[in-house]
Design a protein around this motif. Structure first.
Motif, mmCIF file in Angstrom:
data_model
loop_
_atom_site.group_PDB
_atom_site.id
_atom_site.type_symbol
_atom_site.label_atom_id
_atom_site.label_comp_id
_atom_site.label_asym_id
_atom_site.label_seq_id
_atom_site.Cartn_x
_atom_site.Cartn_y
_atom_site.Cartn_z
ATOM 1 N N GLN A 2 48.177 37.565 42.695
ATOM 2 C CA GLN A 2 47.050 36.761 42.253
ATOM 3 C C GLN A 2 45.758 37.540 42.279
ATOM 4 O OE1 GLN A 2 47.497 33.223 44.930
ATOM 5 N NE2 GLN A 2 47.166 32.158 43.029
ATOM 6 N N GLN A 3 45.788 38.759 42.806
ATOM 7 C CA GLN A 3 44.560 39.525 42.918
ATOM 8 C C GLN A 3 43.929 39.759 41.570
ATOM 9 O OE1 GLN A 3 45.272 43.169 45.144
ATOM 10 N NE2 GLN A 3 43.746 42.496 46.589
ATOM 11 N N GLN A 33 32.142 35.662 41.532
ATOM 12 C CA GLN A 33 31.055 36.279 42.289
ATOM 13 C C GLN A 33 31.284 37.788 42.364
ATOM 14 O OE1 GLN A 33 30.806 34.242 46.094
ATOM 15 N NE2 GLN A 33 31.451 32.321 45.152
ATOM 16 N N TYR A 35 30.315 41.244 44.716
ATOM 17 C CA TYR A 35 29.858 41.680 46.022
ATOM 18 C C TYR A 35 29.792 43.201 46.060
ATOM 19 C CZ TYR A 35 30.783 36.973 47.772
ATOM 20 O OH TYR A 35 30.773 35.620 47.974
ATOM 21 N N GLN A 37 29.902 46.520 48.875
ATOM 22 C CA GLN A 37 30.250 46.914 50.222
ATOM 23 C C GLN A 37 29.928 48.386 50.406
ATOM 24 O OE1 GLN A 37 34.427 47.043 51.342
ATOM 25 N NE2 GLN A 37 33.933 46.383 53.419
ATOM 26 N N PHE A 88 33.116 44.530 44.353
ATOM 27 C CA PHE A 88 34.264 43.642 44.259
ATOM 28 C C PHE A 88 33.894 42.362 43.515
ATOM 29 C CE2 PHE A 88 37.137 45.707 47.210
ATOM 30 C CZ PHE A 88 36.300 46.424 48.037
ATOM 31 N N TYR A 99 40.009 31.932 48.020
ATOM 32 C CA TYR A 99 39.339 33.048 47.355
ATOM 33 C C TYR A 99 40.326 34.163 47.045
ATOM 34 C CZ TYR A 99 34.412 31.836 47.479
ATOM 35 O OH TYR A 99 33.189 31.257 47.239
ATOM 36 N N ILE A 100 40.175 34.729 45.874
ATOM 37 C CA ILE A 100 40.899 35.924 45.476
ATOM 38 C C ILE A 100 39.875 37.014 45.205
ATOM 39 C CG2 ILE A 100 42.517 36.945 43.840
ATOM 40 C CD1 ILE A 100 43.747 34.655 45.377
ATOM 41 N N PHE A 101 40.109 38.198 45.758
ATOM 42 C CA PHE A 101 39.215 39.322 45.523
ATOM 43 C C PHE A 101 39.853 40.325 44.589
ATOM 44 C CE2 PHE A 101 35.352 39.499 48.122
ATOM 45 C CZ PHE A 101 35.469 38.301 48.793
ATOM 46 N N GLY A 102 39.021 40.975 43.814
ATOM 47 C CA GLY A 102 39.484 42.082 42.999
ATOM 48 C C GLY A 102 39.766 43.302 43.854
ATOM 49 N N THR A 103 40.375 44.286 43.233
ATOM 50 C CA THR A 103 40.782 45.497 43.941
ATOM 51 C C THR A 103 39.623 46.449 44.180
ATOM 52 O OG1 THR A 103 41.476 46.283 41.775
ATOM 53 C CG2 THR A 103 43.195 45.463 43.250
ATOM 54 N N TYR B 35 39.204 37.253 56.330
ATOM 55 C CA TYR B 35 39.829 38.204 55.426
ATOM 56 C C TYR B 35 40.271 39.422 56.212
ATOM 57 C CZ TYR B 35 37.312 35.541 51.856
ATOM 58 O OH TYR B 35 36.829 34.540 51.053
ATOM 59 N N GLY B 42 42.349 45.988 48.897
ATOM 60 C CA GLY B 42 41.176 45.139 48.789
ATOM 61 C C GLY B 42 41.109 44.131 49.923
ATOM 62 N N LEU B 43 40.411 43.038 49.694
ATOM 63 C CA LEU B 43 40.308 41.979 50.695
ATOM 64 C C LEU B 43 41.311 40.885 50.382
ATOM 65 C CD1 LEU B 43 37.192 43.128 50.574
ATOM 66 C CD2 LEU B 43 36.798 41.119 51.983
ATOM 67 N N GLN B 45 42.601 37.027 51.728
ATOM 68 C CA GLN B 45 42.196 35.900 52.552
ATOM 69 C C GLN B 45 43.343 35.488 53.478
ATOM 70 O OE1 GLN B 45 41.129 32.173 50.514
ATOM 71 N NE2 GLN B 45 39.285 32.133 51.760
#
Lengths: 111, 116
Positions: A2-3, A33, A35, A37, A88, A99-103, B35, B42-43, B45
């Motif tokens: 799902q990423q 969104q 972000y 880092q 990200f 929440y799903i984050f991109g790579t 996370y 990556g992150l 959850q």
């Protein structure tokens, strides 16, 4: 998975140039969104775009969202060395709070 | 100052020794989340909470527990840590928006956990 997928994985540009990074996803989303880092530190929110918006600006940042293509892009204009970081995208899929984050894209801005 | 705090920041422990990582926010946010971040992945959850006493699984909940007894706190519990839980952990919080939507997340500084 799902990423979210981001490309490029890494990007190296000269100071003053523009940087574009892309995020693609597979489902319907509530909002998306972006972000930043810095080197293993906590993430900092940059910009949020809702599913019914197509474009949003914040200072040197411009984000677009194309829900038909399930993709978003982040443009950083007139980049600075201080923009060097990982970026990200993140989103929640419609009807959920997960929440799903991109790579991530590692951006290096050379002075 | 509005912030999310995590403790400890660094922890080295051994397999099987129960541990808790605390997370606290002072912004009266409804949503809190944990996370883990691993190189190349990556992150991801682990768990999230929409409000007090309301928690749900994220993508990688196995081996973790959480609780949300108070709005400001959201501890992460590893009952029997294993080496594959060695990772960088982040707590985050956000305020509610309309529908199934939340506003931007505020992240804590991270907890670097090593399980030997």
């Amino acid at each position: 998975s799902q990423q979210g997928e981001e490309d490029p994985q890494a990007l190296s540009i000269q100071e003053g140039e523009n940087a574009t990074m892309n995020c693609s996803y597979k489902t319907s989303i509530n909002n998306l969104q972006w972000y930043r880092q810095n080197s293993g530190r906590g993430l900092v929110h940059l910009i949020l775009i809702r599913s019914n918006e197509r474009e949003k600006h914040s200072g040197r940042l411009r984000v677009t969202l194309d829900t038909s293509k399930k993709s978003s892009s982040l443009l950083i204009t007139a980049s600075r060395a201080a923009d060097t970081a990982s970026y990200f995208c993140a989103f929640t899929t419609s009807g959920t709070y997960k929440y799903i984050f991109g790579t991530g894209t590692r951006l290096k801005v050379l002075a | 100052e509005a912030q999310v705090t995590q403790n400890p920041r660094y922890l080295i422990t051994v397999t099987g020794k129960k541990l808790t990582v605390t997370c606290s926010q002072n912004m009266n946010h409804e949503y809190m989340s944990w996370y883990r971040q691993d190189p190349g992945l990556g992150l991801r959850q682990i768990y999230y909470s929409m409000n007090v006493e309301v928690t749900d699984k994220g993508d990688v909940p196995e081996g973790y527990k959480v609780s949300r007894k108070e709005k400001r706190n959201f501890p992460l519990i590893l009952e029997s840590p294993s080496p594959n839980q060695t990772s960088l952990y982040f707590c985050a919080s956000s305020s509610a928006s309309s529908g199934h939507s939340y506003n931007e997340q505020f992240f804590g500084p991270g907890t670097r956990l090593t399980v030997l």
